[in-house]
Design a protein around this motif. Structure first.
Motif, PDB file in Angstrom:
ATOM      1  N   ILE A  67      29.635 -43.439 -29.958  1.00  0.00           N
ATOM      2  CA  ILE A  67      28.914 -43.904 -28.776  1.00  0.00           C
ATOM      3  C   ILE A  67      28.833 -45.420 -28.857  1.00  0.00           C
ATOM      4  O   ILE A  67      28.212 -45.974 -29.757  1.00  0.00           O
ATOM      5  CB  ILE A  67      27.513 -43.271 -28.685  1.00  0.00           C
ATOM      6  N   TRP A  68      29.491 -46.072 -27.922  1.00  0.00           N
ATOM      7  CA  TRP A  68      29.574 -47.528 -27.913  1.00  0.00           C
ATOM      8  C   TRP A  68      28.948 -48.060 -26.635  1.00  0.00           C
ATOM      9  O   TRP A  68      29.299 -47.628 -25.532  1.00  0.00           O
ATOM     10  CB  TRP A  68      31.033 -47.979 -27.987  1.00  0.00           C
ATOM     11  N   GLY A  69      28.048 -49.003 -26.773  1.00  0.00           N
ATOM     12  CA  GLY A  69      27.466 -49.578 -25.573  1.00  0.00           C
ATOM     13  C   GLY A  69      26.278 -50.477 -25.856  1.00  0.00           C
ATOM     14  O   GLY A  69      25.833 -50.622 -27.007  1.00  0.00           O
ATOM     15  N   PRO A  70      25.740 -51.083 -24.796  1.00  0.00           N
ATOM     16  CA  PRO A  70      24.630 -52.025 -24.914  1.00  0.00           C
ATOM     17  C   PRO A  70      23.284 -51.321 -24.943  1.00  0.00           C
ATOM     18  O   PRO A  70      23.185 -50.109 -24.692  1.00  0.00           O
ATOM     19  CB  PRO A  70      24.769 -52.854 -23.639  1.00  0.00           C
ATOM     20  N   CYS A  71      22.240 -52.092 -25.219  1.00  0.00           N
ATOM     21  CA  CYS A  71      20.889 -51.558 -25.166  1.00  0.00           C
ATOM     22  C   CYS A  71      19.990 -52.545 -24.426  1.00  0.00           C
ATOM     23  O   CYS A  71      20.289 -53.737 -24.347  1.00  0.00           O
ATOM     24  CB  CYS A  71      20.342 -51.272 -26.556  1.00  0.00           C
ATOM     25  N   ALA A  72      18.914 -52.032 -23.876  1.00  0.00           N
ATOM     26  CA  ALA A  72      17.962 -52.859 -23.135  1.00  0.00           C
ATOM     27  C   ALA A  72      16.583 -52.223 -23.225  1.00  0.00           C
ATOM     28  O   ALA A  72      16.449 -51.009 -23.429  1.00  0.00           O
ATOM     29  CB  ALA A  72      18.389 -52.995 -21.671  1.00  0.00           C
ATOM     30  N   VAL A  73      15.566 -53.064 -23.076  1.00  0.00           N
ATOM     31  CA  VAL A  73      14.182 -52.591 -23.101  1.00  0.00           C
ATOM     32  C   VAL A  73      13.461 -53.165 -21.889  1.00  0.00           C
ATOM     33  O   VAL A  73      13.602 -54.355 -21.580  1.00  0.00           O
ATOM     34  CB  VAL A  73      13.460 -53.010 -24.404  1.00  0.00           C
ATOM     35  N   PHE A  74      12.701 -52.315 -21.221  1.00  0.00           N
ATOM     36  CA  PHE A  74      11.999 -52.682 -19.999  1.00  0.00           C
ATOM     37  C   PHE A  74      10.507 -52.402 -20.139  1.00  0.00           C
ATOM     38  O   PHE A  74      10.093 -51.579 -20.961  1.00  0.00           O
ATOM     39  CB  PHE A  74      12.528 -51.875 -18.805  1.00  0.00           C
ATOM     40  N   MET A  75       9.722 -53.067 -19.292  1.00  0.00           N
ATOM     41  CA  MET A  75       8.299 -52.762 -19.163  1.00  0.00           C
ATOM     42  C   MET A  75       7.958 -52.594 -17.694  1.00  0.00           C
ATOM     43  O   MET A  75       8.618 -53.163 -16.817  1.00  0.00           O
ATOM     44  CB  MET A  75       7.436 -53.874 -19.772  1.00  0.00           C
ATOM     45  N   ALA A  76       6.918 -51.804 -17.439  1.00  0.00           N
ATOM     46  CA  ALA A  76       6.408 -51.623 -16.080  1.00  0.00           C
ATOM     47  C   ALA A  76       4.913 -51.348 -16.171  1.00  0.00           C
ATOM     48  O   ALA A  76       4.460 -50.680 -17.110  1.00  0.00           O
ATOM     49  CB  ALA A  76       7.100 -50.455 -15.374  1.00  0.00           C
ATOM     50  N   LYS A  86       7.969 -50.066 -11.240  1.00  0.00           N
ATOM     51  CA  LYS A  86       8.952 -51.143 -11.135  1.00  0.00           C
ATOM     52  C   LYS A  86       9.097 -51.800 -12.507  1.00  0.00           C
ATOM     53  O   LYS A  86       8.132 -52.306 -13.069  1.00  0.00           O
ATOM     54  CB  LYS A  86       8.507 -52.171 -10.086  1.00  0.00           C
ATOM     55  N   TRP A  87      10.329 -51.819 -13.013  1.00  0.00           N
ATOM     56  CA  TRP A  87      10.617 -52.197 -14.388  1.00  0.00           C
ATOM     57  C   TRP A  87      11.216 -53.594 -14.468  1.00  0.00           C
ATOM     58  O   TRP A  87      12.167 -53.911 -13.758  1.00  0.00           O
ATOM     59  CB  TRP A  87      11.591 -51.204 -15.009  1.00  0.00           C
ATOM     60  N   PHE A  88      10.700 -54.424 -15.372  1.00  0.00           N
ATOM     61  CA  PHE A  88      11.300 -55.728 -15.653  1.00  0.00           C
ATOM     62  C   PHE A  88      11.815 -55.716 -17.085  1.00  0.00           C
ATOM     63  O   PHE A  88      11.219 -55.104 -17.981  1.00  0.00           O
ATOM     64  CB  PHE A  88      10.313 -56.877 -15.419  1.00  0.00           C
ATOM     65  N   LYS A  89      12.940 -56.375 -17.302  1.00  0.00           N
ATOM     66  CA  LYS A  89      13.617 -56.332 -18.602  1.00  0.00           C
ATOM     67  C   LYS A  89      13.025 -57.370 -19.541  1.00  0.00           C
ATOM     68  O   LYS A  89      12.887 -58.541 -19.187  1.00  0.00           O
ATOM     69  CB  LYS A  89      15.114 -56.576 -18.415  1.00  0.00           C
ATOM     70  N   ILE A  90      12.684 -56.929 -20.760  1.00  0.00           N
ATOM     71  CA  ILE A  90      12.157 -57.862 -21.752  1.00  0.00           C
ATOM     72  C   ILE A  90      13.144 -58.114 -22.889  1.00  0.00           C
ATOM     73  O   ILE A  90      12.935 -59.015 -23.705  1.00  0.00           O
ATOM     74  CB  ILE A  90      10.817 -57.386 -22.341  1.00  0.00           C
ATOM     75  N   TYR A  91      14.216 -57.318 -22.943  1.00  0.00           N
ATOM     76  CA  TYR A  91      15.170 -57.472 -24.044  1.00  0.00           C
ATOM     77  C   TYR A  91      16.488 -56.829 -23.653  1.00  0.00           C
ATOM     78  O   TYR A  91      16.513 -55.771 -23.000  1.00  0.00           O
ATOM     79  CB  TYR A  91      14.623 -56.780 -25.297  1.00  0.00           C
ATOM     80  N   GLU A  92      17.586 -57.474 -24.034  1.00  0.00           N
ATOM     81  CA  GLU A  92      18.888 -56.836 -23.924  1.00  0.00           C
ATOM     82  C   GLU A  92      19.789 -57.365 -25.031  1.00  0.00           C
ATOM     83  O   GLU A  92      19.662 -58.506 -25.474  1.00  0.00           O
ATOM     84  CB  GLU A  92      19.530 -57.054 -22.551  1.00  0.00           C
ATOM     85  N   TYR A  93      20.663 -56.511 -25.488  1.00  0.00           N
ATOM     86  CA  TYR A  93      21.641 -56.917 -26.491  1.00  0.00           C
ATOM     87  C   TYR A  93      22.883 -56.069 -26.302  1.00  0.00           C
ATOM     88  O   TYR A  93      22.808 -54.833 -26.287  1.00  0.00           O
ATOM     89  CB  TYR A  93      21.082 -56.745 -27.908  1.00  0.00           C
ATOM     90  N   VAL A  94      24.005 -56.728 -26.115  1.00  0.00           N
ATOM     91  CA  VAL A  94      25.272 -56.022 -25.930  1.00  0.00           C
ATOM     92  C   VAL A  94      25.928 -55.766 -27.275  1.00  0.00           C
ATOM     93  O   VAL A  94      26.376 -54.655 -27.573  1.00  0.00           O
ATOM     94  CB  VAL A  94      26.214 -56.833 -25.013  1.00  0.00           C
ATOM     95  N   GLY A  95      25.991 -56.783 -28.099  1.00  0.00           N
ATOM     96  CA  GLY A  95      26.643 -56.684 -29.390  1.00  0.00           C
ATOM     97  C   GLY A  95      27.295 -58.010 -29.738  1.00  0.00           C
ATOM     98  O   GLY A  95      26.990 -59.054 -29.141  1.00  0.00           O
ATOM     99  N   ASP A  96      28.211 -57.973 -30.688  1.00  0.00           N
ATOM    100  CA  ASP A  96      28.909 -59.188 -31.081  1.00  0.00           C
ATOM    101  C   ASP A  96      30.367 -58.838 -31.354  1.00  0.00           C
ATOM    102  O   ASP A  96      30.844 -57.754 -30.980  1.00  0.00           O
ATOM    103  CB  ASP A  96      28.241 -59.838 -32.293  1.00  0.00           C
TER     104      ASP A  96
END
Length: 226
Positions: A67-76, A86-96
């Motif tokens: 399973i390959w892919g990015p991750c993100a974290v939201f708050m509402a 309604k969710w706003f993003k507080i973190y995202e990371y695709v990789g390197d």
């Protein structure tokens, strides 16, 4: 203890971008008397992507190492507006250059470290963590019901306190709905993973959005100095 609600089948992803389960992987979502984890703006959250939180028997969410892919974290805000969170993003990371975010979570025993954002309004929030598996994304779910991007969202409840007591923000960042925001066939959700690297995907992630919330510079009297 702070996860709500636990998905009926935690290892099964959401494939339909318009499914109600895209929000928290549970169709009948309710807060009930859920306990909130107390956090401050100075904290780092260590999110576990294990199905079984018993330390003697961890079961990684992503059992399949492919399973390959990015991750993100939201708050509402925990209280919805007109029935919609309604969710706003507080973190995202695709990789390197070496690995996708999903692979890094797996290699880190299922843990993702997420620093909290500064200068948010002190309140009770839902927290939504998501991994998007792209290994079957060369077709959409409409084209093939067994294919499409694989969404692994889960939610928890937090009581957030702005650690700088002299700053009292009154507004909540603009958010987006889940489901309703992601669109099937978007360039970030329909691609050949074998010809896509984490680094080349960063620009697609930016197009997918929403952008990560960037706290403004705030003076100690609470005024915005950005």
């Amino acid at each position: 203890n702070y996860i709500l609600p636990m998905p009926a089948n935690p290892s099964k992803p959401v494939l339909d971008v318009m499914s109600p389960e895209l929000m928290c992987r549970a169709g009948n979502f309710t807060l009930g008397a859920q306990k909130a984890l107390e956090v401050t703006s100075n904290d780092v959250l260590y999110l576990s992507f294990d199905l079984d939180n018993h330390p003697a028997n961890p079961t990684p969410l992503m059992k399949d190492k492919n399973i390959w892919g990015p991750c993100a974290v939201f708050m509402a805000p925990a209280k919805p507006v007109n029935g919609v969170h309604k969710w706003f993003k507080i973190y995202e990371y695709v990789g390197d250059a070496g690995a996708w975010c999903s692979e890094k979570i797996i290699s880190n025993d299922g843990i993702l470290a997420v620093p909290m954002k500064q200068f948010l309004k002190s309140d009770t929030y839902l927290l939504r963590a998501e991994v998007i598996g792209l290994n079957m994304a060369e077709k959409t779910n409409t084209q093939d019901p067994l294919m499409g991007p694989q969404f692994y969202p889960s939610c928890g409840l937090i009581k957030y306190t702005n650690a700088d007591g002299s700053v009292m923000p009154n507004d909540v960042p603009v958010g987006v709905p889940f489901p309703g925001y992601y669109k099937e066939g978007h360039a970030a959700l329909k691609l050949d993973i074998m010809t896509t690297t984490a680094l080349s995907y960063i620009s697609k992630m930016a197009l997918l959005g929403p952008p990560e919330y960037d706290p403004p510079a705030i003076a100690h009297d609470g005024s915005n100095i950005a």
